[in-house]
Design an enzyme around this catalytic site. Structure first.
Site, PDB file in Angstrom:
ATOM      1  N   ARG A   1      -3.296 -10.097   5.121  1.00 30.80           N
ATOM      2  CA  ARG A   1      -3.674 -10.202   3.712  1.00 30.80           C
ATOM      3  C   ARG A   1      -2.527  -9.628   2.875  1.00 30.80           C
ATOM      4  O   ARG A   1      -2.204  -8.445   2.999  1.00 30.80           O
ATOM      5  CB  ARG A   1      -4.977  -9.431   3.461  1.00 30.80           C
ATOM      6  CG  ARG A   1      -5.523  -9.525   2.045  1.00 30.80           C
ATOM      7  CD  ARG A   1      -6.840  -8.755   1.954  1.00 30.80           C
ATOM      8  NE  ARG A   1      -7.442  -8.863   0.630  1.00 30.80           N
ATOM      9  CZ  ARG A   1      -7.176  -8.035  -0.378  1.00 30.80           C
ATOM     10  NH1 ARG A   1      -6.320  -7.026  -0.205  1.00 30.80           N
ATOM     11  NH2 ARG A   1      -7.770  -8.202  -1.543  1.00 30.80           N
TER      12      ARG A   1
ATOM     13  N   LYS B   1       0.815  -1.210   0.000  1.00 35.33           N
ATOM     14  CA  LYS B   1       0.000   0.000   0.000  1.00 35.33           C
ATOM     15  C   LYS B   1       0.856   1.270   0.000  1.00 35.33           C
ATOM     16  O   LYS B   1       2.050   1.248   0.259  1.00 35.33           O
ATOM     17  CB  LYS B   1      -0.970  -0.019   1.179  1.00 35.33           C
ATOM     18  CG  LYS B   1      -2.058  -1.067   0.987  1.00 35.33           C
ATOM     19  CD  LYS B   1      -3.200  -0.947   1.948  1.00 35.33           C
ATOM     20  CE  LYS B   1      -4.314  -1.918   1.558  1.00 35.33           C
ATOM     21  NZ  LYS B   1      -5.444  -1.893   2.494  1.00 35.33           N
TER      22      LYS B   1
END
Length: 312
Positions: free
Chosen positions: A274, A240
């Site tokens: 995740r 991210k």
């Protein structure tokens, strides 16, 4: 002893009497160690895969590689939720994910998660073999909560401020940790009121979904506060923007930073991480798991018994 030896379980590490678990379809995912959920995006505009896995053969090849690297769950998505992403139709999303779920369920013995907010996609995916609904909208969409309850599968509730197209425009919180925690506690209660067993509910603070860099770092630093909700914590930090901002690396070169973030999350209580890069994450968590049994608890401070002469 291997990295994931059965002796390395939560009973030994935390003194519990049983190992908590999550039912995903016919599988029981035990949290004797942190579990790895691998991302499998079947989308042309995913922020990471960017169409690379379009096509059944490509998706199956990638799924096999992820499982070989140590993935415990496959999370399959047919609609990008990156900042600025546009929505896709129900039929298009079903057409992307259902053939892949069916093929994976037939070929591999692995728990499958469907990453969607649409009730019709939930129903089609569960019928195809998915056992966990991973909803970035925390089942707030029309009919989503009722559908998930009727399907009798596990759910993951994620916090998101706003919606994908605009969520990063100007996120604001007075107390990001407190507000996200209260939101997830409220959604968990709503699920229970709708008939979803608490044992089937996972929570996700939603890193990067309507959060600034400071918000994301505050959530990571204070993940331990989510333990009060008493539900397994899933964390998605992989590749991210917050990792790129810290490391200065492009999206496809953030594996090391992402693994470090996953390790910090597990240290602070995450049960599931995740990730896109399974192998490096697995190795980082294996080292952490090997160390844990050798940690020494702090010695209690000795207290001198009070003497009857102390007040004289």
């Amino acid at each position: 002893m291997t990295a994931w030896d059965d002796s390395m379980n939560l009973d030994e590490l935390f003194g519990g009497s049983s190992v908590p678990s999550l039912k995903i379809g016919r599988h029981e995912l035990e949290f004797d160690r942190a579990r790895i959920m691998a991302v499998l995006n079947i989308t042309p505009d995913s922020f990471s895969d960017a169409g690379r896995l379009i096509g059944l053969d490509a998706a199956l090849t990638h799924a096999e590689r992820l499982l070989g690297e140590g993935a415990d769950v496959l999370d399959i998505g047919g609609e990008s939720t990156r900042p600025g992403a546009e929505s896709v139709s129900v039929d298009e999303e079903i057409g992307r994910v259902v053939p892949v779920i069916e093929a994976i369920a037939a070929r591999f013995d692995v728990p499958i998660s469907i990453d969607t907010s649409k009730p019709a996609v939930m129903r089609a995916a569960v019928a195809a073999g998915a056992g966990l609904i991973n909803d970035v909208n925390a089942l707030r969409g029309e009919g989503a909560l009722e559908t998930a309850a009727a399907l009798n599968v596990s759910v993951c509730l994620m916090h998101m401020q706003g919606e994908p197209r605009t969520m990063q425009d100007a996120p604001h919180y007075d107390d990001v940790v407190g507000e996200v925690r209260r939101f997830l506690a409220d959604r968990l209660l709503a699920c229970q009121m709708s008939g979803i067993d608490k044992k089937r509910i996972v929570i996700d603070p939603g890193f990067g979904f309507g959060k600034s860099q400071a918000h994301n770092l505050a959530l990571l630093a204070q993940l331990g506060q989510f333990a009060s909700i008493e539900a397994p914590l899933l964390v998605g930090l992989s590749r991210k923007r917050m990792i790129g901002t810290i490391t200065g690396r492009d999206m496809n070169d953030r594996a090391a930073g992402s693994a470090a973030a996953a390790l910090l999350a597990v240290e602070r209580g995450a049960r599931i991480v995740r990730v896109h890069d399974v192998a490096i994450t697995r190795d980082a968590l294996a080292v952490y798991a090997a160390m844990r049994p050798f940690e020494k608890a702090p010695k209690p401070t000795a207290v001198r018994p009070k003497s009857p002469w102390d007040d004289e």
